[in-house]
Design an enzyme around this catalytic site. Structure first.
Site, short mmCIF file in Angstrom:
data_model
loop_
_atom_site.label_atom_id
_atom_site.label_comp_id
_atom_site.label_asym_id
_atom_site.label_seq_id
_atom_site.Cartn_x
_atom_site.Cartn_y
_atom_site.Cartn_z
CD GLU A 75 31.12 128.01 30.05
OE1 GLU A 75 31.36 128.98 30.82
OE2 GLU A 75 30.14 127.26 30.19
CG ASP A 100 18.43 119.74 39.87
OD1 ASP A 100 18.82 118.94 40.75
OD2 ASP A 100 19.03 119.92 38.80
#
Length: 261
Positions: A75, A100
């Site tokens: 990240e 989903d």
């Protein structure tokens, strides 16, 4: 994992992407394919999470049953790339993943993604909505869309198989090896599928004799509609030593080897 060329990866995903779009997905097919390419490095992993959705605080639903895998990721934190391990959702198919993901995109956090009117706008709104922390995420997606001419798939999904017999029937995704391989029609407790398209893709010899579809010479109960022979998907599966597994919660059929659970 499935090792594919970029063109093979795109071709494998298109039927699944089109099906979720037909079912009301707000995500442009071009963007969805580009995201799957970017997030996976063009690999279909056996946990089928092609968008790297983390477990987070999500609750199990019809498409995600709570399963997870732990994998390395990175990240951008305070402008720096930080490596870490994270728990990612695991699915029984790419179709389940995409459905989903659409539930995730239906939440208030992604209202700007849903409101975007072009794939480019959606790419930018994914970053604004913090789907990813990489500032170059939108440009990477847009580059893939342009490089592989992915916009050609944004409207083609509407060209479904023509039918009069099943025009009011519910469309049922037929899954195999994690992907949509055909679309069937649910009528009076039976899912009917175009025999030649699906059967030949599975290596069967399909013919029409004496008013019936034959699969490798075996006649099956059949319906004829606009020059297309339809058979019950469970009968076609049995003729090919497979079984058709119905999942009530998602209204899907999965084709498996006969000896698999």
């Amino acid at each position: 994992m499935s090792l594919l060329s970029r063109s093979q990866f795109i071709a494998a995903l298109v039927p699944t992407v089109w099906q979720v779009r037909r079912e009301g997905s707000t995500i442009f097919p071009s963007l969805r394919i580009a995201q799957c390419m970017l997030e996976t490095g063009v690999v279909i992993h056996p946990w089928y999470n092609l968008g790297r959705i983390k477990v987070g605080g999500g609750k199990p639903n019809a498409y995600w049953h709570g399963d997870a895998v732990v994998r390395g990721t990175w990240e951008v934190v305070d402008g720096r790339n930080v490596s870490m391990n994270a728990a990612f959702r695991a699915y029984s198919s790419v179709y389940h993943f995409m459905k989903d993901q659409d539930l995730l995109f239906a939440t208030p956090r992604y209202i700007r993604v849903r409101a975007a009117v072009t794939p480019e706008q959606q790419a930018n709104m994914l970053y604004v909505s913090q789907y990813a922390t990489d500032p170059s995420y939108p440009n990477k997606l847009i580059s893939l869309i342009n490089q592989y001419s992915l916009k050609q798939y944004d409207n083609a999904f509407a060209s479904a198989v023509s039918t009069t017999m099943f025009r009011t029937s519910k469309m049922i995704p037929i899954l195999m090896d994690g992907l949509v391989v055909a679309v069937g029609y649910y009528d009076a407790g039976t899912t009917w599928v175009a025999a030649r398209a699906l059967g030949e893709s599975l290596g069967a010899v399909i013919d029409w004799q004496m008013g019936k579809v034959t699969v490798n010479g075996q006649g099956l109960d059949s319906r004829l509609d606009i020059s297309t022979g339809y058979v019950a998907v469970r009968d076609l599966a049995a003729a090919l030593n497979k079984k058709a597994v119905w999942e009530q919660a998602t209204q899907t059929v999965t084709l498996k080897a006969a000896d698999l659970p």
